[in-house]
Design a protein around this motif. Structure first.
Motif, mmCIF file in Angstrom:
data_model
loop_
_atom_site.group_PDB
_atom_site.id
_atom_site.type_symbol
_atom_site.label_atom_id
_atom_site.label_comp_id
_atom_site.label_asym_id
_atom_site.label_seq_id
_atom_site.Cartn_x
_atom_site.Cartn_y
_atom_site.Cartn_z
ATOM 1 N N ALA A 119 -3.716 -8.050 -7.103
ATOM 2 C CA ALA A 119 -4.322 -6.766 -6.731
ATOM 3 C C ALA A 119 -3.249 -5.754 -6.340
ATOM 4 O O ALA A 119 -3.342 -4.566 -6.687
ATOM 5 N N VAL A 120 -2.229 -6.212 -5.623
ATOM 6 C CA VAL A 120 -1.107 -5.329 -5.257
ATOM 7 C C VAL A 120 -0.427 -4.810 -6.509
ATOM 8 O O VAL A 120 -0.118 -3.618 -6.634
ATOM 9 N N HIS A 156 -4.684 -11.606 -4.208
ATOM 10 C CA HIS A 156 -4.131 -10.456 -3.487
ATOM 11 C C HIS A 156 -2.834 -9.980 -4.135
ATOM 12 O O HIS A 156 -2.600 -8.775 -4.262
ATOM 13 N N ASP A 163 -3.091 -16.758 -1.488
ATOM 14 C CA ASP A 163 -4.037 -15.773 -2.024
ATOM 15 C C ASP A 163 -3.417 -15.065 -3.221
ATOM 16 O O ASP A 163 -2.933 -13.939 -3.125
ATOM 17 N N ARG A 164 -3.415 -15.736 -4.360
ATOM 18 C CA ARG A 164 -2.816 -15.165 -5.565
ATOM 19 C C ARG A 164 -3.580 -13.939 -6.042
ATOM 20 O O ARG A 164 -2.997 -13.051 -6.658
ATOM 21 N N GLU A 187 0.823 -1.212 0.000
ATOM 22 C CA GLU A 187 0.000 0.000 0.000
ATOM 23 C C GLU A 187 0.855 1.259 0.000
ATOM 24 O O GLU A 187 0.440 2.296 -0.518
ATOM 25 N N LEU A 214 0.790 -15.726 2.391
ATOM 26 C CA LEU A 214 0.482 -14.903 1.227
ATOM 27 C C LEU A 214 0.335 -15.741 -0.038
ATOM 28 O O LEU A 214 -0.442 -15.400 -0.936
#
Length: 332
Positions: free
Chosen positions: A304-305, A301, A298-299, A78, A295
């Motif tokens: 999305a990053v 995610h 959750d591919r 983020e 982590l």
């Protein structure tokens, strides 16, 4: 984020798993810079995979694995801008005006390019290989990075970037405000970690311990690490490079001086040295590997990053490209 926070550009080619040399040589430093308030841009240099190979195999998977490693070690998706070359057209468009600012002879003389060519897997040198320093200049200058963490071998590339920035500002602005800053090198003070075969740790040489390796895999790799025939363990990088590199690795993981680690092992020999290193590495990386495993499930995610980072990088690159076009008188 403080208004005076420096903008930092760094990144990697997705050519294979990141390893302990990457962690202590650059990743750890990126996390430190982020914690100190730097504005971190991290490029996943997917186009540059093609500089020394014909086809980029398993590229999508390797890009995701790179993002996974970044997040696992503590780069904040983020706060940091994690993006790919191929997703930022305006960045790559800078390559054209930048190429007009350097000569073919300068590109061929670049010592880093010469070294890359000597280790290339291709039978002929591609144009992309010769323009590698200019593409890296576009990576750095599109976001107007002030600091670029580099190793000693990458200094010629950064000097090429500084030259391109200086020439662009001189050629197109005629006394106006410069478009590009001249970025500074942030040299790593970290000593070189050798691979398990005693040569430079490298993704392509099969001599590295990946960040995502299991504890058993780490133990097996370190058990086969090259040492020497002297039983007493001493830290002497010049005369005992393999032993000293293992000591350095243990010391980095334990936050100690390598001389102290050597003194503690004493006459116990290479088997004890390898056991100490294995325990230190597995202890240090246990939380990072746990986070990485979480982590990895959750591919979506990870993607999305990357999508968020690509959008932010595009916004920055579009502004820079407008400024470049205005300076060149190419806004029609």
């Amino acid at each position: 984020m403080p208004a005076h926070a420096p903008r930092v550009l760094t990144g990697d080619r997705p050519t294979g798993a990141l390893h302990l040399g990457h962690y202590f040589g650059s990743l750890q430093n990126r996390v430190r810079l982020q914690a100190e308030g730097a504005e971190l841009f991290v490029v996943v240099a997917d186009y540059q995979v093609l500089t020394d190979r014909d086809v980029a195999h398993r590229l999508a998977e390797r890009v995701e694995e790179l993002v996974l490693d970044y997040l696992a070690v503590g780069i904040d998706g983020e706060r940091a801008v994690i993006f790919t070359h191929s997703a930022v057209p305006a960045l790559n468009q800078l390559l054209l005006p930048f190429l007009s600012l350097v000569s073919a002879a300068e590109l061929r003389r670049n010592p880093t390019v010469k070294d890359e060519i000597s280790h290339s897997r291709q039978s002929a040198v591609s144009g992309l290989m010769l323009t590698y320093p200019v593409h890296q200049a576009a990576d750095i200058l599109f976001c107007k990075a002030r600091l670029v963490p580099v190793g000693q071998d990458q200094l010629p590339h950064l000097e090429a970037t500084r030259t391109i920035a200086r020439r662009f500002n001189a050629r197109y602005l005629s006394g106006g405000s410069p478009v590009f800053p001249e970025p500074e090198a942030l040299l790593s003070a970290m000593p070189l970690l050798l691979g398990t075969d005693g040569t430079k740790m490298s993704k392509s040489r099969g001599n590295a311990i990946a960040l995502g390796a299991t504890e058993d895999e780490t133990a097996a790799l370190l058990k086969g690490a090259r040492t020497d025939t002297e039983r007493r363990i001493t830290f002497d990088p010049q005369h005992r490079p393999e032993v000293s590199s293992l000591l350095q690795l243990a010391a980095l993981c334990q936050g100690r001086d390598p001389h102290a680690v050597a003194e503690e092992i004493g006459d116990a020999g290479a088997s004890r040295l390898k056991a100490v290193v294995t325990e230190a590495v597995n202890e240090y990386f246990r939380p990072i590997r746990r986070r990485r495993a979480e982590l990895a499930g959750d591919r979506a995610h990870l993607r999305a990053v990357l999508a968020a980072g690509n959008a932010r990088a595009n916004a920055v690159a579009d502004v820079t490209l407008v400024q470049v076009a205005e300076a060149m008188g190419m806004r029609y």
